[in-house]
Design an enzyme around this catalytic site. Structure first.
Site, PDB file in Angstrom:
ATOM      1  N   ASP A  37      -8.052   0.923  10.985  1.00 27.36           N
ATOM      2  CA  ASP A  37      -7.200   1.126  11.235  1.00 27.36           C
ATOM      3  C   ASP A  37      -6.639   2.701  10.504  1.00 27.36           C
ATOM      4  O   ASP A  37      -6.088   3.725  10.921  1.00 27.36           O
ATOM      5  CB  ASP A  37      -5.230   1.086  10.576  1.00 27.36           C
ATOM      6  CG  ASP A  37      -4.951  -0.928  10.955  1.00 27.36           C
ATOM      7  OD1 ASP A  37      -5.104  -0.419  12.580  1.00 27.36           O
ATOM      8  OD2 ASP A  37      -3.683  -1.116  10.951  1.00 27.36           O
TER       9      ASP A  37
ATOM     10  N   ARG B  15      -1.301   1.631  17.070  1.00 25.86           N
ATOM     11  CA  ARG B  15      -1.632   2.345  15.620  1.00 25.86           C
ATOM     12  C   ARG B  15      -1.341   3.654  16.102  1.00 25.86           C
ATOM     13  O   ARG B  15      -0.853   4.614  15.921  1.00 25.86           O
ATOM     14  CB  ARG B  15      -2.850   2.388  15.273  1.00 25.86           C
ATOM     15  CG  ARG B  15      -2.639   1.301  14.345  1.00 25.86           C
ATOM     16  CD  ARG B  15      -1.661   1.394  13.131  1.00 25.86           C
ATOM     17  NE  ARG B  15      -2.292   0.418  12.716  1.00 25.86           N
ATOM     18  CZ  ARG B  15      -1.287  -0.491  12.232  1.00 25.86           C
ATOM     19  NH1 ARG B  15       0.237  -0.615  12.339  1.00 25.86           N
ATOM     20  NH2 ARG B  15      -1.378  -1.445  10.606  1.00 25.86           N
TER      21      ARG B  15
ATOM     22  N   ASP C 250       0.811  -1.334   0.352  1.00 23.55           N
ATOM     23  CA  ASP C 250      -0.300   0.400   0.000  1.00 23.55           C
ATOM     24  C   ASP C 250       0.767   1.492   0.214  1.00 23.55           C
ATOM     25  O   ASP C 250       0.625   2.370  -1.307  1.00 23.55           O
ATOM     26  CB  ASP C 250      -0.779  -0.417   0.931  1.00 23.55           C
ATOM     27  CG  ASP C 250      -1.552  -1.389   1.067  1.00 23.55           C
ATOM     28  OD1 ASP C 250      -2.003  -1.285   0.165  1.00 23.55           O
ATOM     29  OD2 ASP C 250      -2.182  -1.721   2.547  1.00 23.55           O
TER      30      ASP C 250
ATOM     31  N   SER D  24      -2.502  -9.378   3.508  1.00 24.16           N
ATOM     32  CA  SER D  24      -2.317  -8.814   3.956  1.00 24.16           C
ATOM     33  C   SER D  24      -1.767  -8.600   5.229  1.00 24.16           C
ATOM     34  O   SER D  24      -2.198  -9.469   5.871  1.00 24.16           O
ATOM     35  CB  SER D  24      -3.764  -7.807   4.448  1.00 24.16           C
ATOM     36  OG  SER D  24      -3.228  -6.747   4.942  1.00 24.16           O
TER      37      SER D  24
END
Length: 406
Positions: free
Chosen positions: A127, A98, A18, A179
């Site tokens: 996320d 995060r 990504d 992923s």
């Protein structure tokens, strides 16, 4: 901000598919803006190798690699461990990483005078919310760019097409295009064959698991570990004093070798989608188990039960991007109070994916062998009769009323 006003951005950069694709896309769609890549080191190890060369080659002006491991462990993982927080069985490995990464992004963005912060989270996932709410906490007026919510790319296959067309080097192929998210606490797997909940994960396939082995491939002899805790925090492993970070890293090796910490769930995402994920959390699973065992002898009944209820709320807050909220802070204060006497030692036997209690000791233990014994003790069993009469009085009164009013 208007696109033409964006001259410099900070990009949350992992070097994965990504974020690698995002750099040339930003150049094409945001006036060839300057891109400062920022990677937060939360223990992803080999994923950081060659990161600077790759970032610069694909168009970034510079790369910051922030060492966040100690902050991540001490300020985010440990509060969750003490709380016993999890979400539908998931030990929050992506969720509590995060906030600390987002905090680092904001620090660099302010330092560099960036016009916006960019992340590579999809519009389907959790996320995007976790990053953006943390950014809003530290920089309320900072513009945020989320390419997945803007561009025409609709799948990871199309991302690979775009990367190949723009000469972006990738470490994955279409066949290994899971992923993944990795840090020192866990590794997550999503996509490909895992999108069908009817497919068994390929635990025994070489290369699928990265932090350990399948229980079928674990040793035929058990491994014992002993953990010491002080006020709910792990302070020693097998008699050797270590930092919580080093204990996690060591337990990852031990637990992984014994097939510990695999989780296959269909979870309820914050955005309302059910998603199937496979998680590896070897060291974390051992710590949660040992901590729970120690609490069983150190906490009184009412405190333990109330804490177990609130651990669900705590886990939901972390999962749902609510780390920087008054409620999470209040729950952490409650948890810290409960941990004042959670001090002692726990021994576990690890065997082919299982964690078996092998002993627990604490100077704060509320367990009394003298009282609980089936042998002779000072406990007066006759006292139970009066207790039962009083405890059962509402039941008796209700039965008498019901009998009088059939």
């Amino acid at each position: 901000m208007k696109k033409e006003d964006i001259k410099k951005v900070v990009l949350a950069y992992s070097g994965g598919l990504d974020t690698s694709v995002i750099i040339p896309w930003l150049k094409e769609n945001y006036n060839n803006c300057e891109i400062i890549a920022v990677s937060g080191n939360v223990g992803q190890n080999d994923e950081l190798e060659g990161l600077e060369e790759k970032a610069l080659k694909t168009g970034a002006s510079k790369l910051y690699v922030l060492d966040l491991m100690d902050e991540y462990v001490n300020d985010y993982i440990m509060p969750c461990l003490k709380a016993g927080a999890m979400y539908e069985g998931y030990l929050l490995g992506t969720a509590h990483a995060r906030p600390v990464i987002a905090k680092g992004l904001v620090e660099i963005a302010l330092k560099e005078g960036a016009d916006a912060i960019v992340h590579g989270c999809t519009g389907k996932g959790n996320d995007q919310v976790r990053f953006e709410l943390a950014i809003k906490h530290f920089a309320p007026n900072m513009p945020i760019i989320a390419p997945w919510r803007e561009w025409d790319i609709k799948s990871r296959d199309e991302e690979i097409d775009y990367a190949e067309a723009h000469n972006v080097p990738l470490k994955i192929s279409r066949e290994t295009n899971y992923s993944k998210d990795k840090n020192l606490w866990h590794l997550s797997h999503e996509g490909l064959d895992l999108e069908d909940p009817g497919n068994e994960p390929l635990y025994e396939k070489p290369g699928f698991l990265e932090m350990g082995v399948s229980p079928l491939q674990a040793p035929d002899e058990p491994t014992y570990v002993t953990l010491d805790f002080v006020k709910g925090i792990p302070v020693a492993l097998d008699g050797m004093e270590m930092s919580p970070k080093d204990i996690i890293l060591k337990l990852n090796v031990i637990g992984g070798a014994n097939g510990i910490g695999l989780l296959d769930i269909v979870e309820n995402r914050l955005v309302g989608i059910k998603c199937r994920g496979v998680y590896e959390t070897p060291g974390g699973s051992i710590l949660y188990k040992a901590h729970s065992v120690l609490e069983s002898i150190c906490l009184d009944k009412m405190t333990l039960h109330e804490k177990q209820k609130l651990s669900i709320t705590f886990g939901e807050l972390v999962y749902n991007a609510q780390w920087f909220t008054p409620l999470r802070e209040a729950l952490s204060a409650f948890v810290d109070k409960t941990q004042e006497r959670v001090t002692g030692k726990v021994k576990l036997k690890l065997y082919k994916g299982n964690m078996i209690n092998a002993g627990v000791w604490s100077p704060c233990s509320l367990y009394s062998e003298e009282i609980a014994t089936f042998g002779e003790s000072d406990y007066n069993q006759a006292d139970a009769a009066g207790f039962i009469n009083l405890y059962g009085l509402p039941v008796k009164v209700q039965a008498l009323v019901d009998a009088a009013n059939p």
